[in-house]
Design a protein around this motif. Sequence first.
Motif, mmCIF file in Angstrom:
data_model
loop_
_atom_site.group_PDB
_atom_site.id
_atom_site.type_symbol
_atom_site.label_atom_id
_atom_site.label_comp_id
_atom_site.label_asym_id
_atom_site.label_seq_id
_atom_site.Cartn_x
_atom_site.Cartn_y
_atom_site.Cartn_z
ATOM 1 N N CYS A 42 -5.601 2.894 8.591
ATOM 2 C CA CYS A 42 -4.452 2.942 8.003
ATOM 3 C C CYS A 42 -3.641 4.037 8.257
ATOM 4 N N LEU A 57 -0.284 -5.727 7.537
ATOM 5 C CA LEU A 57 -1.644 -5.700 7.634
ATOM 6 C C LEU A 57 -1.990 -6.596 8.820
ATOM 7 N N ILE A 79 -13.211 3.100 5.521
ATOM 8 C CA ILE A 79 -11.657 3.320 5.818
ATOM 9 C C ILE A 79 -11.386 4.853 6.270
ATOM 10 N N LEU A 110 -8.966 -1.546 -2.060
ATOM 11 C CA LEU A 110 -8.700 -2.132 -0.415
ATOM 12 C C LEU A 110 -9.987 -2.581 -0.069
ATOM 13 N N SER A 157 -1.427 7.019 14.695
ATOM 14 C CA SER A 157 -2.234 5.866 15.021
ATOM 15 C C SER A 157 -2.560 5.825 16.244
ATOM 16 N N MET A 210 -3.544 -1.363 8.671
ATOM 17 C CA MET A 210 -2.654 -1.546 7.601
ATOM 18 C C MET A 210 -1.897 -0.218 7.531
ATOM 19 N N ASP A 211 -0.418 -0.631 7.192
ATOM 20 C CA ASP A 211 0.277 0.355 7.003
ATOM 21 C C ASP A 211 0.473 0.591 5.422
ATOM 22 N N ARG A 212 0.869 2.106 5.271
ATOM 23 C CA ARG A 212 1.112 2.486 3.976
ATOM 24 C C ARG A 212 2.628 3.055 3.988
ATOM 25 N N VAL A 229 -7.650 7.148 7.255
ATOM 26 C CA VAL A 229 -6.410 7.290 7.013
ATOM 27 C C VAL A 229 -5.661 8.389 7.872
ATOM 28 N N HIS A 287 0.911 -1.011 0.077
ATOM 29 C CA HIS A 287 0.064 0.098 0.101
ATOM 30 C C HIS A 287 0.915 1.068 0.010
#
Length: 340
Positions: free
Chosen positions: A284, A292, A256, A75, A264, A301-303, A258, A25
């Motif tokens: 995210c 994930l 979702i 996603l 976080s 989830m990390d990007r 972000v 991601h």
Amino acid sequence: MPGNEGGGISQTDEDLVPYHGPIEHIFFHPLVIYPELAFDGDRMSRGYDDWFVTVKEFKAIIDSLYKHNFMLIDLNSIYELQEADGKKQTKAKELRLPKGKKPIVLSIDDMNYYDYMLQNGNANKLVIDDNGEIATYSVSPKGEKITSRDNEIVPILDDFVKVHPDFSLNGAKGLIALTGYEGVLGYRTNKKDAPNYEEEKQGALRIIDRLKSTGWSFASHGYGHLDARKVGLDRLTEDTARWKDEVETLTGPTNIYVYPFGSSVLPGDPKYAALLKAGFTVLCSVGPAPYLKWMPDSLMMDRRHIDGIALKTQQSKLVDMFDANEVLDPVRAELLDSMH
Ligand SMILES: [Zn+2]
């Protein structure tokens, strides 16, 4: 779900095989269209050099991702929401790809075209061109008003997938993470009392509609771009409610979230519970490698950030996707060096 107008290959194709590896991601900010405005030595130049990529860099990255057998996925297609005993549960959904392809989610943060972006070489807004397609409106350093499909992530990817349908599964393109404090996509939908509010809102809705039917989806990036770790529970809850009221009413529902600043909060934290309660089940953050984690009621989830910092300092980590040295646009150094 991505619409049918976005191109790409369909998941019902018989030659798809189950995929169990990591899911990449990556995220970008809106592209720098005019490097001479972004890297002009003003107080924003350093930030632009750190956090943005140019049109030329983005095109080189996409070419390389395609050559390395990556394929864009939505996603929202990797999980299912179920309800058991009145509780929401997230379940992994089997991902099926053509043999040899690797999944990648692409997201764009802050595609709000904030006031500062208008002075620093980004587009002013997304528009719909004479052919009914998404384009950008921008003003060049010489003051020319320009409508183009060749200088922002959305139209560049739309056209890339038309030429390379096997770069997209089911027409998926990317995830657009929006705040609300200066409106969305270049439309100042935050000014509810302004005389042109209705016009701005209709403008935004037209773009959102077209984006959704061409494989783009939306995420919350908070209303006021707050750091979830630093703010209190009440402030985060308020900010989330305001986003849902002012932005989700335009984009339609999304699961979702972000986090701004790559921040976080973790399960067990009341702030995490508040985000879940507001309907966000996919959370995210930012990290250096695919990550994930499935929780019973959510997924984290990390990007990876793709920007000037990554291109200059993370070459070895990015090598599976592209050669950062080759991608880095020399115009950055040329312009910034000439300022001294
Ligand atoms: Zn942001």
